[in-house]
Design an enzyme around this catalytic site. Structure first.
Site, PDB file in Angstrom:
ATOM      1  N   TYR A 116      -2.780  -0.970  10.409  1.00  0.00           N
ATOM      2  CA  TYR A 116      -2.620  -1.113   8.956  1.00  0.00           C
ATOM      3  C   TYR A 116      -1.262  -0.573   8.511  1.00  0.00           C
ATOM      4  O   TYR A 116      -0.526  -1.224   7.758  1.00  0.00           O
ATOM      5  CB  TYR A 116      -3.759  -0.365   8.258  1.00  0.00           C
ATOM      6  CG  TYR A 116      -3.858  -0.587   6.774  1.00  0.00           C
ATOM      7  CD1 TYR A 116      -4.527  -1.696   6.257  1.00  0.00           C
ATOM      8  CD2 TYR A 116      -3.307   0.319   5.869  1.00  0.00           C
ATOM      9  CE1 TYR A 116      -4.649  -1.890   4.884  1.00  0.00           C
ATOM     10  CE2 TYR A 116      -3.417   0.131   4.501  1.00  0.00           C
ATOM     11  CZ  TYR A 116      -4.090  -0.970   4.005  1.00  0.00           C
ATOM     12  OH  TYR A 116      -4.194  -1.159   2.646  1.00  0.00           O
TER      13      TYR A 116
ATOM     14  N   SER B 240       0.870  -1.186   0.000  1.00  0.00           N
ATOM     15  CA  SER B 240       0.000   0.000   0.000  1.00  0.00           C
ATOM     16  C   SER B 240       0.900   1.227   0.000  1.00  0.00           C
ATOM     17  O   SER B 240       2.074   1.147   0.393  1.00  0.00           O
ATOM     18  CB  SER B 240      -0.837   0.005   1.284  1.00  0.00           C
ATOM     19  OG  SER B 240      -1.466   1.254   1.472  1.00  0.00           O
TER      20      SER B 240
HETATM   21  P1  NAD Z   1     -11.230  -6.411  -0.442  1.00  0.00           P
HETATM   22  O1  NAD Z   1     -11.899  -6.284   0.876  1.00  0.00           O
HETATM   23  O2  NAD Z   1     -12.021  -6.153  -1.680  1.00  0.00           O
HETATM   24  O3  NAD Z   1     -10.562  -7.852  -0.564  1.00  0.00           O
HETATM   25  C1  NAD Z   1      -9.822  -8.416   0.482  1.00  0.00           C
HETATM   26  C2  NAD Z   1      -9.708  -9.902   0.265  1.00  0.00           C
HETATM   27  O4  NAD Z   1      -8.971 -10.461   1.366  1.00  0.00           O
HETATM   28  C3  NAD Z   1     -11.075 -10.619   0.230  1.00  0.00           C
HETATM   29  O5  NAD Z   1     -11.076 -11.608  -0.763  1.00  0.00           O
HETATM   30  C4  NAD Z   1     -11.156 -11.254   1.612  1.00  0.00           C
HETATM   31  O6  NAD Z   1     -11.959 -12.416   1.658  1.00  0.00           O
HETATM   32  C5  NAD Z   1      -9.687 -11.591   1.846  1.00  0.00           C
HETATM   33  N1  NAD Z   1      -9.437 -11.821   3.258  1.00  0.00           N
HETATM   34  C6  NAD Z   1      -9.586 -10.959   4.284  1.00  0.00           C
HETATM   35  N2  NAD Z   1      -9.320 -11.574   5.459  1.00  0.00           N
HETATM   36  C7  NAD Z   1      -8.992 -12.859   5.156  1.00  0.00           C
HETATM   37  C8  NAD Z   1      -8.646 -13.999   5.932  1.00  0.00           C
HETATM   38  N3  NAD Z   1      -8.576 -13.973   7.261  1.00  0.00           N
HETATM   39  N4  NAD Z   1      -8.409 -15.153   5.268  1.00  0.00           N
HETATM   40  C9  NAD Z   1      -8.500 -15.223   3.928  1.00  0.00           C
HETATM   41  N5  NAD Z   1      -8.813 -14.188   3.147  1.00  0.00           N
HETATM   42  C10 NAD Z   1      -9.071 -13.020   3.754  1.00  0.00           C
HETATM   43  O7  NAD Z   1      -9.965  -5.436  -0.345  1.00  0.00           O
HETATM   44  P2  NAD Z   1      -9.005  -4.794  -1.460  1.00  0.00           P
HETATM   45  O8  NAD Z   1      -9.196  -3.326  -1.387  1.00  0.00           O
HETATM   46  O9  NAD Z   1      -9.109  -5.489  -2.754  1.00  0.00           O
HETATM   47  O10 NAD Z   1      -7.587  -5.079  -0.783  1.00  0.00           O
HETATM   48  C11 NAD Z   1      -6.669  -6.032  -1.262  1.00  0.00           C
HETATM   49  C12 NAD Z   1      -5.276  -5.665  -0.782  1.00  0.00           C
HETATM   50  O11 NAD Z   1      -4.899  -4.413  -1.335  1.00  0.00           O
HETATM   51  C13 NAD Z   1      -5.164  -5.526   0.737  1.00  0.00           C
HETATM   52  O12 NAD Z   1      -3.946  -6.065   1.185  1.00  0.00           O
HETATM   53  C14 NAD Z   1      -5.184  -4.027   0.924  1.00  0.00           C
HETATM   54  O13 NAD Z   1      -4.527  -3.639   2.108  1.00  0.00           O
HETATM   55  C15 NAD Z   1      -4.436  -3.576  -0.309  1.00  0.00           C
HETATM   56  N6  NAD Z   1      -4.682  -2.190  -0.677  1.00  0.00           N
HETATM   57  C16 NAD Z   1      -5.944  -1.757  -0.933  1.00  0.00           C
HETATM   58  C17 NAD Z   1      -6.119  -0.428  -1.278  1.00  0.00           C
HETATM   59  C18 NAD Z   1      -7.478   0.117  -1.567  1.00  0.00           C
HETATM   60  O14 NAD Z   1      -7.597   1.362  -1.640  1.00  0.00           O
HETATM   61  N7  NAD Z   1      -8.498  -0.689  -1.790  1.00  0.00           N
HETATM   62  C19 NAD Z   1      -5.030   0.443  -1.366  1.00  0.00           C
HETATM   63  C20 NAD Z   1      -3.761  -0.050  -1.100  1.00  0.00           C
HETATM   64  C21 NAD Z   1      -3.595  -1.366  -0.751  1.00  0.00           C
END
Ligand code: NAD
Length: 255
Positions: free
Chosen positions: A150, A137
């Site tokens: 986080y 991130s």
């Molecule tokens: P999201 O909530 O759409 O997806 C998260 C995924 O992680 C889901 O499939 C969920 O089931 C899985 N997950 C969560 N806890 C779990 C567990 N205990 N066991 C198995 N699976 C689990 O979120 P996203 O926004 O797509 O985020 C994905 C990654 O990208 C994360 O690491 C997040 O920190 C990172 N990220 C997101 C953003 C953003 O703005 N959305 C920005 C930077 C980084």
């Protein structure tokens, strides 16, 4: 070289990466807690003519992580590419931050990537090929208030990425982190409401004054840009590209 395990591959960024990899001929095991994971895998396989398996392993449990990697190795034959993408979030001032949220965020966003990487390492080392891609991130590089767990976990991922890059170098195992700014996924949708409460703002104000304020291009990051970067990092040609933190953040970290 075209077998990938993608955690959190059933939602948001991970789902976008999985679809993009499938469209480029990768066989996959996608993991996540979404109830429709099996159906998502089936639909992706049918659409792109590749094999896609699903694991509902809970990444807070190291034993379930090891089983998931074994399942992937058995189903796919081998894991060439590991995308550590699963993540969770909680937004609150530090004095109100629930201790169980700290523990679960560290477990999912940081420790699970150690356990998955450890489990795939032996096979990658023996075959002399491995690509580990951590979806970190902008918060691996910069801090924001109300996100103690986080930001700590994502800074931790930056450190793990560098260590794995060093240890993997003699074996053609690369490890890189992609550092996106805000992407409009279910994780962010949920956070908009929490941020509104923490900052005492409306949801529209949170988007404008908290989230996109940090991104000079004033747009959410497109999942496709992250998927394209992941595919590049997964390529055999990217053997010299290791130990990096790749920002895709609309200029956030340039400040
Ligand atoms: P999201 O909530 O759409 O997806 C998260 C995924 O992680 C889901 O499939 C969920 O089931 C899985 N997950 C969560 N806890 C779990 C567990 N205990 N066991 C198995 N699976 C689990 O979120 P996203 O926004 O797509 O985020 C994905 C990654 O990208 C994360 O690491 C997040 O920190 C990172 N990220 C997101 C953003 C953003 O703005 N959305 C920005 C930077 C980084």
């Amino acid at each position: 070289m075209k077998n990938a395990l993608i955690t959190g591959g059933t939602s948001g960024i991970g789902l976008g990466i999985a679809r993009y990899f499938a469209s480029h001929g990768y066989n996959l095991l996608i993991n996540g807690l979404e109830r429709n994971g099996t159906e998502t895998a089936h639909d992706m396989a049918t659409e792109h003519g590749v094999k896609v398996y699903f694991s509902g392993a809970n990444l807070m449990q190291p034993a379930q992580i090891r089983e998931m990697v074994q399942q992937a190795e058995k189903a796919l034959g081998q894991v060439d590419v590991l995308v550590n993408n699963a993540g969770i979030q909680h937004v609150a001032p530090v004095d109100e931050f629930p201790e169980e949220k700290w523990d679960s965020i560290l477990a999912v966003n940081l420790s699970s990537s150690f356990h998955t990487s450890k489990a795939v390492w032996k096979g990658m080392k023996e075959r002399g090929f491995g690509r580990i891609i951590n979806i970190a991130s902008a918060h691996a590089l910069r801090a924001s208030e109300y996100k103690a767990a986080y930001v700590a976990a994502k800074h931790g991922i930056a450190g793990l990425t560098k260590v794995l890059a060093l240890e993997g170098a003699p074996f053609n195992i690369t490890c890189n982190a992609i550092c996106p700014g805000y992407v409009r996924t279910p994780l962010v949708e949920a956070q908009i409401a929490d941020q509104a409460k923490a900052h005492q703002m409306t949801e529209a104000e949170v988007i404008e004054k908290v989230m996109l304020k940090k991104q000079p291009v004033k747009q959410f990051v497109d999942v496709c840009a992250i998927a394209q970067m992941a595919l590049l990092l997964a390529s055999p040609a990217s053997s010299q590209l290791t130990g990096t933190m790749m920002p895709i953040d609309g200029g956030w970290s340039a400040q």
